[in-house]
Design a protein around this motif. Sequence first.
Motif, mmCIF file in Angstrom:
data_model
loop_
_atom_site.group_PDB
_atom_site.id
_atom_site.type_symbol
_atom_site.label_atom_id
_atom_site.label_comp_id
_atom_site.label_asym_id
_atom_site.label_seq_id
_atom_site.Cartn_x
_atom_site.Cartn_y
_atom_site.Cartn_z
ATOM 1 N N GLN A 17 0.859 -1.174 0.000
ATOM 2 C CA GLN A 17 0.000 0.000 0.000
ATOM 3 C C GLN A 17 0.901 1.232 0.000
ATOM 4 O OE1 GLN A 17 -3.368 0.084 -0.157
ATOM 5 N NE2 GLN A 17 -3.416 -2.160 -0.271
ATOM 6 N N THR A 24 1.767 3.604 1.643
ATOM 7 C CA THR A 24 1.754 4.176 2.990
ATOM 8 C C THR A 24 2.980 5.066 3.186
ATOM 9 O OG1 THR A 24 0.697 2.147 3.768
ATOM 10 C CG2 THR A 24 1.681 3.579 5.446
ATOM 11 N N TYR A 25 2.796 6.166 3.883
ATOM 12 C CA TYR A 25 3.914 7.066 4.164
ATOM 13 C C TYR A 25 4.924 6.390 5.084
ATOM 14 C CZ TYR A 25 6.423 10.811 6.628
ATOM 15 O OH TYR A 25 7.394 11.592 7.214
ATOM 16 N N VAL A 26 6.192 6.406 4.662
ATOM 17 C CA VAL A 26 7.284 5.880 5.472
ATOM 18 C C VAL A 26 8.270 7.020 5.710
ATOM 19 C CG1 VAL A 26 9.036 4.085 5.720
ATOM 20 C CG2 VAL A 26 7.029 3.674 4.265
ATOM 21 N N TYR A 60 8.935 -2.065 3.586
ATOM 22 C CA TYR A 60 8.179 -1.623 4.763
ATOM 23 C C TYR A 60 6.672 -1.700 4.537
ATOM 24 C CZ TYR A 60 7.268 1.293 8.923
ATOM 25 O OH TYR A 60 6.851 1.766 10.141
ATOM 26 N N THR A 61 6.247 -1.523 3.282
ATOM 27 C CA THR A 61 4.818 -1.314 3.015
ATOM 28 C C THR A 61 4.093 -2.503 2.394
ATOM 29 O OG1 THR A 61 5.347 -0.289 0.873
ATOM 30 C CG2 THR A 61 5.115 1.179 2.774
ATOM 31 N N ARG A 71 0.495 2.860 -6.837
ATOM 32 C CA ARG A 71 0.133 1.895 -5.799
ATOM 33 C C ARG A 71 1.324 1.503 -4.931
ATOM 34 N NH1 ARG A 71 -3.163 -3.117 -8.095
ATOM 35 N NH2 ARG A 71 -2.954 -3.611 -5.874
ATOM 36 N N TRP A 74 4.293 3.889 -3.824
ATOM 37 C CA TRP A 74 4.963 4.845 -2.940
ATOM 38 C C TRP A 74 4.073 6.040 -2.609
ATOM 39 C CZ3 TRP A 74 8.100 2.961 -7.080
ATOM 40 C CH2 TRP A 74 9.204 2.190 -6.677
ATOM 41 N N HIS A 75 4.095 6.444 -1.358
ATOM 42 C CA HIS A 75 3.410 7.662 -0.937
ATOM 43 C C HIS A 75 4.267 8.868 -1.347
ATOM 44 C CE1 HIS A 75 1.715 10.761 1.667
ATOM 45 N NE2 HIS A 75 0.677 9.960 1.879
ATOM 46 N N THR A 118 6.861 10.154 1.176
ATOM 47 C CA THR A 118 8.047 9.303 1.283
ATOM 48 C C THR A 118 9.071 9.706 0.228
ATOM 49 O OG1 THR A 118 6.718 7.433 2.079
ATOM 50 C CG2 THR A 118 8.897 6.925 1.181
ATOM 51 N N ARG A 168 -0.825 15.071 -0.526
ATOM 52 C CA ARG A 168 -1.206 14.017 0.408
ATOM 53 C C ARG A 168 -1.420 12.686 -0.300
ATOM 54 N NH1 ARG A 168 -5.461 17.127 4.480
ATOM 55 N NH2 ARG A 168 -3.980 18.704 5.222
ATOM 56 N N ASN A 169 -1.496 12.733 -1.618
ATOM 57 C CA ASN A 169 -1.606 11.517 -2.410
ATOM 58 C C ASN A 169 -1.113 11.838 -3.809
ATOM 59 O OD1 ASN A 169 -3.837 12.731 -3.879
ATOM 60 N ND2 ASN A 169 -5.097 12.253 -2.081
#
Length: 279
Positions: free
Chosen positions: A25, A27-29, A75-76, A197, A199-200, A203, A263-264
Motif C-alpha cells: 500500500q 503508505t507514508y514511510v 516496509y509497506t 500503488r 509509494w506515498h 516518502t 497528500r496523495n
Amino acid sequence: MTFPSAFDAFVPSNGPEFLAASTIQPTYVPFTTLSAVPIDTAAHAASFAYAKKLSPPGVFLHVVRCFYFALALLYTGFPSGTPGVPQIGFEELSMRLYHTTLLHDLGWSNSTEVLNHPAHAMTFELHGGFMAYEHLHTAAPDLDADQVGDIVQSIVLHTLQWSSGNSSATQILMSVSALFDIGGYNGTGIAGLDYKRLWHPKTIEEIEKAYPRGEFYHQALAAVDREFTQKPNCLASHFPGGLEGFTNEFRVGPIVPEDSRARNVRGLKALQFRDSEQE
C-alpha cells in the motif's frame, strides 16, 4: 510498525502477478525510519566509496535514492511468507540491495578507470556487472557465490522485464526503483505495475530532499547518448522508441517537488519530461 523479519526470496516478474502476491500500500514511510536501517559494515562503506568515486555526482545520488525507494517497499507490503516460496531475512536482503543499488550504474561513468575497463565495449549493464563482481570479490570477500551472484545478476538484468517467470527480490526491487527514479509516477516501468500503488508522495519527497536530483537528468542523458552512439546494440536500444523513447522518460525535476504538500498522488503537479523542456 516495523520491517518484517523476512520476505519472499523470489517473486513473479510479471507486474500484476507481483502486485497480487504483495500487500503493498502507498503508505507514508518517514525517511528517519528508512535511514535508521544499519548500513555500517566495511563492505557497505567500500561499495559506497567505490560508487561515489566512479559515478558522476548526479548519478551517485540516483543510486542512493534507489536504495531507499526499495527499502520503502519492504516496509509497506513486499511479498512475504508466501507458502512454498523460500524466504530471505531482512538483514540479508537489505545488504544485497545496498550493494546492488549502489553499484548498478558503474557502466554509466565516464571516468578513465571505467572507460579503460576490459568490459567497456559491452552494454552498460554487463560492463557495470563485471566491475561490481570484481569489486565485491576484493572488498567483500566474505560474500558467498549465491550472494554475489544475486547482486551482480540483479545489476545486469535491471533494465529488462518479462511477462512470466520469477525474479529474485533483489532484482525486482532494483529494477522497479531505478525505473521509478528515472520516470516518476507516470514513467514506463514494468508492464502492468502502477507506481501510484507503490509509494506515498511524502516518502518520495523526503528521500529526494535528503538526496536531491541535482544534475542527474543531464548526466544520465549524456551516459545514454554515449551508450546508443558507441553500442547501437545495447540493451536499452530495445526500449520502445529507441533513444528518443528512452530519454523522453527522463524527468527533469523532482518526482515530488519539495513542500508540494501532496497528500496523495493525485495532488501532485504535472510532471516534467524531457520532451516538454524548452531548449
